[in-house]
Write an enzyme that holds these catalytic residues in place. Structure first.
Site, PDB file in Angstrom:
ATOM      1  N   HIS A 169       0.835  -1.042  -0.079  1.00  8.31           N
ATOM      2  CA  HIS A 169       0.168   0.085   0.164  1.00  8.31           C
ATOM      3  C   HIS A 169       0.868   1.250  -0.105  1.00  8.31           C
ATOM      4  O   HIS A 169       1.992   1.291   0.465  1.00  8.31           O
ATOM      5  CB  HIS A 169      -1.117  -0.035   1.242  1.00  8.31           C
ATOM      6  N   ASP A 218       3.509  -6.816   3.773  1.00  5.88           N
ATOM      7  CA  ASP A 218       2.751  -5.761   4.787  1.00  5.88           C
ATOM      8  C   ASP A 218       2.911  -6.535   5.948  1.00  5.88           C
ATOM      9  O   ASP A 218       1.897  -6.209   6.989  1.00  5.88           O
ATOM     10  CB  ASP A 218       1.668  -5.346   4.043  1.00  5.88           C
ATOM     11  N   ASP A 249      -0.078   4.440   1.058  1.00  9.25           N
ATOM     12  CA  ASP A 249      -0.186   5.405   2.212  1.00  9.25           C
ATOM     13  C   ASP A 249       0.633   4.959   3.553  1.00  9.25           C
ATOM     14  O   ASP A 249       0.811   4.001   3.659  1.00  9.25           O
ATOM     15  CB  ASP A 249      -1.740   5.513   2.655  1.00  9.25           C
ATOM     16  N   ASP A 303       6.177   0.779   6.604  1.00 15.54           N
ATOM     17  CA  ASP A 303       5.253   0.141   6.483  1.00 15.54           C
ATOM     18  C   ASP A 303       4.283   1.084   5.703  1.00 15.54           C
ATOM     19  O   ASP A 303       3.709   2.144   6.127  1.00 15.54           O
ATOM     20  CB  ASP A 303       4.506   0.118   7.929  1.00 15.54           C
ATOM     21  N   GLU A 326      -4.956   2.082   3.060  1.00 12.88           N
ATOM     22  CA  GLU A 326      -4.835   0.817   3.701  1.00 12.88           C
ATOM     23  C   GLU A 326      -4.832   1.379   5.052  1.00 12.88           C
ATOM     24  O   GLU A 326      -5.631   0.583   5.779  1.00 12.88           O
ATOM     25  CB  GLU A 326      -3.707   0.127   3.461  1.00 12.88           C
ATOM     26  N   GLU A 327      -4.275   2.307   5.577  1.00  9.88           N
ATOM     27  CA  GLU A 327      -4.175   2.622   6.837  1.00  9.88           C
ATOM     28  C   GLU A 327      -5.460   3.134   7.644  1.00  9.88           C
ATOM     29  O   GLU A 327      -5.504   3.257   8.803  1.00  9.88           O
ATOM     30  CB  GLU A 327      -3.018   3.602   7.216  1.00  9.88           C
ATOM     31  N   HIS A 354       4.134   2.571  13.306  1.00  8.53           N
ATOM     32  CA  HIS A 354       3.295   3.463  13.609  1.00  8.53           C
ATOM     33  C   HIS A 354       3.913   4.408  14.733  1.00  8.53           C
ATOM     34  O   HIS A 354       2.995   4.858  15.591  1.00  8.53           O
ATOM     35  CB  HIS A 354       1.913   2.887  14.016  1.00  8.53           C
TER      36      HIS A 354
END
Length: 374
Positions: free
Chosen positions: A76, A163, A78, A106, A139-140, A344
């Site tokens: 992904h 991922d 984003d 990520d 995705e997030e 994150h």
């Protein structure tokens, strides 16, 4: 190795391009140019009009021997916040940010792996079948891009999502179903000091129901939580409205539905008892999947990992990725670990050795496709 240095340089360039969810547009345009420069053809959808995201999804296609089963890889575009102005650096054998932002491994590590794999396939003249690379937006923020993909665009049935964190060797065999619960309880306001009898306290109604719910760890497969609560207007007013947001997850889809239904039933009983009103919305966020270790896709991944000398780990994930959506829509997909850690957070990093091993794994997955189990 020169190719490892190229991988690192590519990754650093990618993470320096901001692509926080809903603002993926400039990054998507850059990626399309990079895939086209490698000789791949591009098919872009028009999903952002529906999703409200900053970019469409797109597929980059590398043509190959059509007698070999086609394969796809997905990552992904984003990132989460804080993801603006990322400054990557190498230290102690790993790549990290300056710790004022996330790193963005990520999932830009997955994208860098794709690009490096394509270059090595060409340089080493490795025979391969048709390969598709699908890049999703959003995705997030709920797998929004993947949910908008027209699966007819993908010619391949089998695929790997790049991922998942942890050392190369992890294969996610199981992922949960998940529902979001949005609940509003409406009672009746009254002065709390002068005539509380005339009121119906929304918080008392909700508390009556919640106290009877089993929350937290329901069993070894199922969890439930109420995470956000708001309501009331003043301390001297019987609370007329209360809203809360909760979730239910389970590796067993039927158990997930049973838990959702139980919570709704208890809330309905409570509002009936007190004479209040209920608005209850259960929104499916992800649909779970499970693969036995004998499944051909897992056999293929396991064989390739053993070929490159990596220990295989079959794992369950407590969250969802684009792999959930692909499986729900009829594709056969698992998520692979590609080395990053502490995602994150501003402490996110990826070891260079694991990064390189992830590229080697993807090359092996392609190299061994001619012997993919029927």
């Amino acid at each position: 190795m020169m190719s490892t240095a190229r991988l690192i340089q590519e990754f650093k360039e990618l993470v320096r391009i901001d692509s926080v969810s809903f603002a993926e547009g400039p990054f998507q345009k850059e990626l399309i140019q990079r895939f086209q420069a490698l000789g791949l053809t591009i098919e872009e959808d028009a999903s952002k009009e529906k999703t409200g995201l900053g970019a469409n999804n797109f597929i980059a296609r590398l043509e190959g021997d059509t007698s070999i089963k086609p394969l796809f890889f997905s990552s992904h575009m984003d990132t989460v916040s804080p993801g603006q102005g990322i400054q990557p650096r190498e230290r102690d054998g790993r790549i990290e940010s300056d710790q004022t932002t996330i790193l963005g491994a990520d999932d830009k590590a997955g994208i860098a792996i794709m690009i490096e794999m394509i270059q090595r396939l060409k340089e080493q003249q490795i025979p391969h079948g048709p390969i598709e690379f699908i890049l999703t937006a959003g995705e997030e923020v709920g797998l929004l891009g993947a949910k908008a993909v027209d699966m007819e665009m993908l010619r391949a049935t089998y695929g790997y999502v790049l991922d998942n964190g942890g050392p190369v060797g992890g294969i996610i065999t199981t992922s949960p179903s998940m529902y979001r619960l949005d609940v509003k309880v409406t009672g009746r306001a009254a002065h709390a000091g002068l005539e509380p009898e005339k009121g119906i306290s929304a918080i008392e109604v909700a508390a009556h129901a919640i106290s009877r719910m089993k929350l937290g760890r329901i069993d070894h497969e199922t969890t439930a939580n109420i995470g956000l609560v708001q309501g009331g207007t003043a301390m001297n007013v019987v609370m007329e409205q209360l809203e809360f947001v909760g979730e239910v997850r389970s590796f067993d889809h039927h158990k997930c539905l049973e838990q959702v239904n139980m919570m709704e039933t208890l809330l309905n009983e409570a509002v009936s008892t007190y004479g209040a009103k209920l608005e209850f919305h259960a929104t499916p966020l992800i649909t779970g999947y499970h693969f036995e270790e004998t499944h051909p896709l897992l056999v293929h991944a396991k064989t390739c990992l053993e070929t490159i000398g990596r220990r295989v780990r079959f794992e369950r994930s407590g969250g969802g990725t684009d792999a959930n959506v692909f499986n729900e829509q009829g594709k056969v997909v698992v998520n692979l670990s590609i080395g990053y850690d502490e995602i994150h957070t501003v402490n996110e990093y990826i070891p260079v050795d694991e990064f390189e091993q992830a590229v080697i794994l993807t090359l092996e997955l392609v190299r061994q496709m001619p012997s993919f189990p029927a």
